[in-house]
Each structure stands twice: as structure tokens, then as C-alpha cells.
Design a protein around this motif. Structure first.
Motif, PDB file in Angstrom:
ATOM      1  N   LYS A  21       0.998  -1.152   0.243  1.00 51.39           N
ATOM      2  CA  LYS A  21       0.022   0.143   0.065  1.00 51.39           C
ATOM      3  C   LYS A  21       0.875   1.114  -0.054  1.00 51.39           C
ATOM      4  O   LYS A  21       1.986   1.257   0.849  1.00 51.39           O
ATOM      5  CB  LYS A  21      -0.700   0.010   1.310  1.00 51.39           C
ATOM      6  N   LYS A  47       1.816   7.760   3.709  1.00 51.00           N
ATOM      7  CA  LYS A  47       0.911   7.618   4.981  1.00 51.00           C
ATOM      8  C   LYS A  47       0.090   6.337   4.823  1.00 51.00           C
ATOM      9  O   LYS A  47      -0.502   6.108   3.862  1.00 51.00           O
ATOM     10  CB  LYS A  47       0.041   8.809   5.063  1.00 51.00           C
ATOM     11  N   GLU A  48       0.268   5.736   5.980  1.00 57.49           N
ATOM     12  CA  GLU A  48      -0.525   4.548   6.117  1.00 57.49           C
ATOM     13  C   GLU A  48      -0.093   3.381   5.378  1.00 57.49           C
ATOM     14  O   GLU A  48      -0.817   2.275   5.239  1.00 57.49           O
ATOM     15  CB  GLU A  48      -2.110   4.813   6.256  1.00 57.49           C
ATOM     16  N   TYR A  50       2.707   0.439   3.518  1.00 55.95           N
ATOM     17  CA  TYR A  50       3.501  -0.752   3.852  1.00 55.95           C
ATOM     18  C   TYR A  50       4.015  -1.461   2.820  1.00 55.95           C
ATOM     19  O   TYR A  50       3.250  -1.582   1.554  1.00 55.95           O
ATOM     20  CB  TYR A  50       2.779  -1.512   4.813  1.00 55.95           C
ATOM     21  N   LYS A  97       6.259  -0.554   7.505  1.00 55.42           N
ATOM     22  CA  LYS A  97       5.108   0.114   7.610  1.00 55.42           C
ATOM     23  C   LYS A  97       5.450   1.671   8.071  1.00 55.42           C
ATOM     24  O   LYS A  97       6.525   2.025   9.047  1.00 55.42           O
ATOM     25  CB  LYS A  97       4.304  -0.534   8.622  1.00 55.42           C
ATOM     26  N   ILE A  99       4.495   4.691  10.051  1.00 49.14           N
ATOM     27  CA  ILE A  99       3.554   5.222  11.157  1.00 49.14           C
ATOM     28  C   ILE A  99       3.499   6.374  11.475  1.00 49.14           C
ATOM     29  O   ILE A  99       3.083   6.910  12.460  1.00 49.14           O
ATOM     30  CB  ILE A  99       4.077   4.391  12.510  1.00 49.14           C
ATOM     31  N   GLU A 101       3.273  10.714   9.832  1.00 53.14           N
ATOM     32  CA  GLU A 101       2.190  11.527   9.208  1.00 53.14           C
ATOM     33  C   GLU A 101       2.816  11.842   7.901  1.00 53.14           C
ATOM     34  O   GLU A 101       2.005  12.119   6.954  1.00 53.14           O
ATOM     35  CB  GLU A 101       1.831  13.029  10.040  1.00 53.14           C
TER      36      GLU A 101
END
Length: 116
Positions: A21, A47-48, A50, A97, A99, A101
Motif C-alpha cells: 500500500k 502515509k498508512e 506498507y 510500515k 507510522i 504523518e
């Protein structure tokens, strides 16, 4: 052969599969540029985002340039940030990942066989 360039001049490779992602890669130095047997890549995870949780028969070296994230290695989550570095051994399940902002950006050096 010699190369002096800038990351902005390198083609971006976007990952398009369900195990990734918001992640992109740029191969900066490879055998094509004269580094036989290895590839230095820059990875960016939004952002968000992985990378896939996976393993393979080669190790890699990582250096975190920007942001903060989790480097999962062999069942253990390790928080990393700009200035952190890691050696991921062959055959260990691992994943990055984001984590934070902002973007999570790191260098990943692999043997040539590890660059697809």
C-alpha cells in the motif's frame, strides 16, 4: 563507469498488488551503472502504507532517510526513524510500515538477484 546524478532523474516503480500500500521504489545504482552484484534503491512508503510481509534467500541493508516506521523482522516490530539502519538477514520474514504523518523513505541495498 561512473555516475553522478539525482534521485529525481530516476524512473519511479509503483507497486500494484494487494500486499503493498502506497509504496514506490527507485533503483539508483545497479550493475547497469557499474556496481556489479548489487543494487541501491530508494523506497518511499506513503502515509498508512506498507511493503509486503515476505522473505527471500538474500539479505539486505537499510538506512532510514525520512519519517518514522516499523520494521518487522522475524516476529519482532522495531520502531525506526531518520538515521536508523538495519541489516535484514536472508530468509527472515520482514515488512516496513509507515507510522508517521509524512512519507517514510529509506535506502535498501540488495544483491542483484534481489532486485526485480
Amino acid at each position: 563507469m561512473m555516475i553522478v546524478s539525482h534521485e529525481k532523474n530516476v524512473k519511479t516503480i509503483k507497486f500494484n498488488n494487494s500486499e503493498v500500500k502506497n509504496a514506490i521504489m527507485k533503483a539508483l545504482i545497479s550493475p547497469k551503472e557499474g556496481w556489479d552484484g548489487h543494487v541501491m534503491r530508494v523506497m518511499e512508503v506513503g502515509k498508512e502504507g506498507y511493503t509486503p510481509k515476505h522473505s527471500h534467500p538474500w539479505p539486505h541493508i537499510n538506512y532510514i532517510l525520512e519519517g518514522k516506521g516499523i520494521l518487522h523482522i522475524d516476529g519482532e516490530d522495531n520502531e525506526v526513524k531518520a538515521g536508523s539502519f538495519a541489516y535484514v538477514p536472508a530468509d527472515k520474514i520482514h515488512q516496513f510500515k509507515n507510522i508517521g504523518e509524512d512519507r517514510f523513505k529509506f535506502i535498501c541495498i540488495v544483491p542483484e538477484e534481489g532486485h526485480k
